[in-house]
Design an enzyme around this catalytic site. Structure first.
Site, PDB file in Angstrom:
ATOM      1  N   LYS A 149      36.053  45.544  49.887  1.00 13.74           N
ATOM      2  CA  LYS A 149      37.026  46.250  48.873  1.00 13.74           C
ATOM      3  C   LYS A 149      36.461  47.752  48.609  1.00 13.74           C
ATOM      4  O   LYS A 149      37.389  48.636  48.690  1.00 13.74           O
ATOM      5  CB  LYS A 149      37.252  45.550  47.623  1.00 13.74           C
ATOM      6  CG  LYS A 149      38.112  43.952  47.730  1.00 13.74           C
ATOM      7  CD  LYS A 149      37.896  43.110  46.511  1.00 13.74           C
ATOM      8  CE  LYS A 149      38.555  41.720  46.856  1.00 13.74           C
ATOM      9  NZ  LYS A 149      38.311  40.910  46.072  1.00 13.74           N
ATOM     10  N   GLN A 152      36.479  39.908  40.356  1.00 15.69           N
ATOM     11  CA  GLN A 152      36.003  38.972  41.611  1.00 15.69           C
ATOM     12  C   GLN A 152      35.728  37.617  41.185  1.00 15.69           C
ATOM     13  O   GLN A 152      34.841  37.361  40.235  1.00 15.69           O
ATOM     14  CB  GLN A 152      34.667  39.508  42.508  1.00 15.69           C
ATOM     15  CG  GLN A 152      34.526  38.782  43.627  1.00 15.69           C
ATOM     16  CD  GLN A 152      35.689  38.671  44.846  1.00 15.69           C
ATOM     17  OE1 GLN A 152      36.095  39.803  44.800  1.00 15.69           O
ATOM     18  NE2 GLN A 152      36.204  37.692  45.094  1.00 15.69           N
ATOM     19  N   ASP A 175      44.967  42.985  40.918  1.00 16.86           N
ATOM     20  CA  ASP A 175      45.249  41.465  41.749  1.00 16.86           C
ATOM     21  C   ASP A 175      46.361  40.666  41.474  1.00 16.86           C
ATOM     22  O   ASP A 175      46.646  39.752  42.323  1.00 16.86           O
ATOM     23  CB  ASP A 175      43.816  40.499  41.208  1.00 16.86           C
ATOM     24  CG  ASP A 175      42.646  40.514  42.144  1.00 16.86           C
ATOM     25  OD1 ASP A 175      42.979  40.615  43.236  1.00 16.86           O
ATOM     26  OD2 ASP A 175      41.683  40.113  41.615  1.00 16.86           O
TER      27      ASP A 175
END
Ligand code: NDP
Length: 290
Positions: free
Chosen positions: A53, A97, A120
């Site tokens: 990322k 994460q 997200d």
């Protein structure tokens, strides 16, 4: 033989578009978008996703930092960090994460993220917007799959789409996106309690496998000509590889490609597209903030 949907090439297209948009945005005098990535512990897969990322962000001109904490960070400390990131006007997108260590309630952490920074797309507000068909952040994996279908010219209207898996981050949002007006698929969602799974998957024009079991979808479960989207990322032992394993999907790719019309490979399919969509979400977060 199925046509391969090249996730790497499509992701490169999306990233090039985001890069152009970021450049136009900063040319208007805005600072570059900023993504804060929170990583807890030393799960090697998570560390590798986070590195990916950061690399993507750099590539498209988005600034990002990985805020790395030891496994023993408390839930209260993590929630406090998120509160600070929420209040920080220089932070556009926040991504935690997953998975988090067992002593931290993941849902609580997801819900602590300000909905306007929810890169997200896992916050209940984002999921609610997705279900209602309103604009908002969409989880990157199902959003990426929709892009793959569109950019490959695969018709969805009236198609029978079967999604195997009902997770909050893949299966459920995927099914809802396929159901949206304008997409217009007829959607069936399957899970571990589904009876006669193969009969259902065999009736799919579009089959999305998000199960987490290596080679679970076999050729006899696929209708000739169907579009098969493989979300799974599974490690299988492979002594010929230096690292001792290789990654495979939920679909028995070699056998299914003889039957399907379109198929995504693993690696090089849904994974890169997921990462590209995250960059788009971060850019959108920056634009929404102003
Ligand atoms: P989850 O483990 O949360 O969900 C798996 C789903 O599969 C569950 O709904 C489960 O059913 C269902 N399932 C399990 N066994 C069977 C079975 N025998 N028959 C039918 N359904 C079954 O996984 P995720 O959705 O988070 O991820 C799925 C896969 O996708 C994983 O391999 C993951 O690594 C990968 N992934 C890949 C991403 C990418 O970018 N490419 C992003 C996210 C995930 P039940 O609900 O009944 O338990």
């Amino acid at each position: 033989m199925a046509q391969i949907i090249d996730g790497k090439a499509l992701a490169a297209q999306v990233k090039a578009e985001v890069k152009t948009e970021v450049a136009a945005w900063t040319a208007q005098g805005h600072r570059p978008p900023y993504l804060a990535v929170v990583l807890v512990g030393d799960n090697p897969a998570s560390a590798s996703y986070v590195r990916g990322k950061a690399k993507d962000a750099a590539e498209v001109g988005i600034n990002s930092d990985t805020l790395h904490y030891e496994t023993d960070i408390t839930e209260a400390e993590l929630l406090d960090l998120i509160r600070r990131l929420n209040q920080d006007n220089t932070v556009d997108g926040i991504l935690v994460q997953l998975p988090l260590p067992d002593h931290i309630n993941e849902q609580k952490v997801i819900e602590a993220i300000a909905p306007e920074k929810d890169a997200d797309g896992f916050h209940p507000a984002s999921i609610g917007q997705l279900v209602l068909g309103q604009p908002g952040f969409q989880p990157a994996t199902p959003a990426g799959i929709m892009e793959m279908l569109t950019r490959s010219g695969i018709p969805t209207s009236g198609a029978h789409a079967v999604v195997v898996g009902r997770s909050n981050i893949v299966g459920k949002p995927m099914a809802n996106l396929l159901l949206q007006k304008g997409v217009d698929a007829t959607v069936t969602i399957c899970h571990s309690r589904t009876r006669d799974l193969a009969a259902i998957t065999r009736s799919a024009d579009i089959l999305v496998a998000a199960i987490g079991r290596a080679h679970f979808i076999t050729a006899d479960m696929v209708k000739p000509g169907a579009t098969v989207i493989d979300v799974g990322i599974n490690r299988v032992d492979d002594a010929t590889r230096e690292r001792g394993y290789r990654l495979v999907g939920d679909v028995d790719f070699e056998a299914v490609r003889d039957i399907a019309g379109w198929i995504t490979p693993v690696p090089g399919g849904v994974g890169p597209m997921t990462r590209a969509m995250l960059m788009r979400n971060t850019l959108n977060a920056a634009k929404r903030a102003t």
